[in-house]
Design an enzyme around this catalytic site. Structure first.
Site, PDB file in Angstrom:
ATOM      1  N   PHE A  88       0.858  -1.188   0.000  1.00 40.93           N
ATOM      2  CA  PHE A  88       0.000   0.000   0.000  1.00 40.93           C
ATOM      3  C   PHE A  88       0.891   1.232   0.000  1.00 40.93           C
ATOM      4  CE2 PHE A  88      -2.409   3.491   1.760  1.00 40.93           C
ATOM      5  CZ  PHE A  88      -3.550   3.441   0.980  1.00 40.93           C
TER       6      PHE A  88
ATOM      7  N   LYS B 155       2.946   9.360   8.406  1.00 45.05           N
ATOM      8  CA  LYS B 155       2.021   9.185   9.529  1.00 45.05           C
ATOM      9  C   LYS B 155       2.455   9.798  10.868  1.00 45.05           C
ATOM     10  CE  LYS B 155      -0.980   5.674   7.732  1.00 45.05           C
ATOM     11  NZ  LYS B 155      -0.621   5.021   6.478  1.00 45.05           N
TER      12      LYS B 155
ATOM     13  N   ASP C 130       9.256   2.558   1.695  1.00 47.60           N
ATOM     14  CA  ASP C 130       8.104   3.317   2.171  1.00 47.60           C
ATOM     15  C   ASP C 130       7.952   3.019   3.665  1.00 47.60           C
ATOM     16  OD1 ASP C 130       5.594   4.136   2.985  1.00 47.60           O
ATOM     17  OD2 ASP C 130       4.560   3.466   1.176  1.00 47.60           O
TER      18      ASP C 130
END
Ligand code: PLP
Length: 399
Positions: free
Chosen positions: A140, A254, A225
């Site tokens: 993702f 995040k 990532d």
């Protein structure tokens, strides 16, 4: 007014896109690992804003930085230097493999920057026709067109084609599959060191080292990532540190702003040369307000024992969950590192998540059967005990 008599849910249904299937509660306040809804019911938060609220809710560190910086300067433009942005970039560089930082506003945007940089670097240094990025199945990387194109999940891609070309997919944890996929067109491999949305999939010990070696042999780039697993979530500042492997590019988002929107793309000096003036930009990227908060959050993660605490709590949490694996047939496996933890069930996780909500616990389910726990990194042992007891109660009723 009519608005006073209809519920928050009804108002949302009336005015907003229905892009989210939300839980039927409206959260109004938070402190530490607790949040409260508009009726005053409390919840222990093991979603943590999906790995965002590392220092918990209403952290005094965040509040102080927000207050102070909001009185100084909130936003100007990247046409000018601003100090908090440089402070944060310096902290990131001094604590990572990277030499330079580009600030964006989200994980997807940080990955978008990484994809653009890989293509541009390949164009500048590898010759024509090298633009393909090898990505992982079940990955993702975000919801923009490029990051969607890099995301190996049919359900998020469906309906948006034609997607951006130049992405290939191989299974995670399979070095031979990458080897077979590398041809003359490939410029990079992009992966999450720990797959988050994909179901908290931790790589085998040797895997990332093998990927690094292969990328070096083939002369292609390695992009990590770390949007979800970075910034302390695994008990180390970056997940890849557990494997002693350095990427050429890394993305963060995040937890970087503890809830303020920020993303970052970090790279080595050599790569950064391909992003000269005018090559990439963002209006909001790295505003003084957001970077001042992120700097304070970063310092706290480094200096307040957050990493050690996270590592210890992660071990404790996984041990307790192992107890549930032993006790219940339909509880299959515990996975994770630090406080990114997954519990794989043999049954649908949705009903368990709903029961937790009723009992005052927020958890998340990914890939239908994997309960995912991403509590604030400051979570305490007794809070973990409460979470596991809650699951134990629910499982006992499912038996
Ligand atoms: C959440 C996530 C993203 C996307 O971040 P946004 O801020 O939602 O755009 C990208 N990569 C990973 C690994 C993520 O977990």
């Amino acid at each position: 007014m009519e608005e006073d008599t209809i519920s928050t849910k009804e108002q949302a249904d009336r005015y907003m896109f229905k892009t989210y299937s939300r839980f039927p509660i409206t959260l109004v306040r938070g402190e530490g690992c607790m949040v409260w809804d508009e009726e005053g019911k409390s919840y222990l938060d093991f979603v943590g804003g999906i790995a965002v609220c590392a220092l918990g809710h209403s952290s005094p560190i965040v509040t102080k930085a927000l207050e102070e910086q909001s009185r100084m300067l909130v936003h100007v433009s990247n046409l000018f230097y601003t100090k908090p942005q440089i402070d944060l970039a310096r902290l990131l560089v001094e604590n990572s493999f990277a030499d330079r930082v580009f600030f964006a506003n989200s994980g997807a945007e940080a990955n978008e920057a990484a994809i653009k940089l890989a293509r541009k670097y390949a164009r500048d240094n590898m010759g024509e026709g090298k633009y393909v990025i090898i990505c992982m199945e079940n990955s993702f990387h975000g919801r923009t067109m490029a990051t969607l194109s890099a995301t190996g999940q049919a359900k998020v891609r469906k309906g948006f084609d034609p997607l951006l070309s130049g992405f290939k997919f191989v299974p995670f944890n399979d070095i031979d599959a990458i080897d077979r996929a590398v041809d003359e067109s490939v410029c990079a491999v992009m992966l999450e060191p720990i797959q988050g949305e994909g179901g908290v999939v931790v790589p085998e010990d040797a895997y990332l080292g093998e990927v690094r070696k292969l990328c070096d042999e083939k002369g292609i780039l390695l992009i990590f990532d770390e949007v979800q697993a970075g910034m302390g979530r695994t008990g180390r500042l970056f997940a890849h540190e557990h494997y002693s492997v350095r990427p050429d590019v890394m993305t963060l988002a995040k937890a970087l702003g503890n809830g303020l929107p920020i993303g970052a793309m970090l790279a080595t000096e050599k790569l950064s040369e391909s992003f000269g003036p005018g090559s990439h930009a963002s209006t909001f990227g790295g505003t003084p307000l957001v970077t001042a908060v992120a700097t304070a959050v970063f310092r706290s993660i480094l200096e307040d024992g957050v990493l050690d605490h996270c590592a210890q709590m992660g071990v404790y949490f996984k041990e307790k969950l192992e107890g549930l694996v032993d006790k219940y047939d339909f509880v299959k496996e515990v996975r994770g590192l630090g406080l990114i933890v997954g519990l794989e069930l043999e049954v649908e996780g949705g009903p368990v998540v709903n029961s937790c909500l009723e009992k005052g616990f927020l958890i998340n389910c990914t890939q239908d059967k994997i309960l995912r726990f991403l509590p604030p990194l400051i979570v305490e042992q007794d809070e973990i005990d409460q979470m596991v007891d809650c699951l134990d109660d629910i499982f006992a009723g499912m038996g």
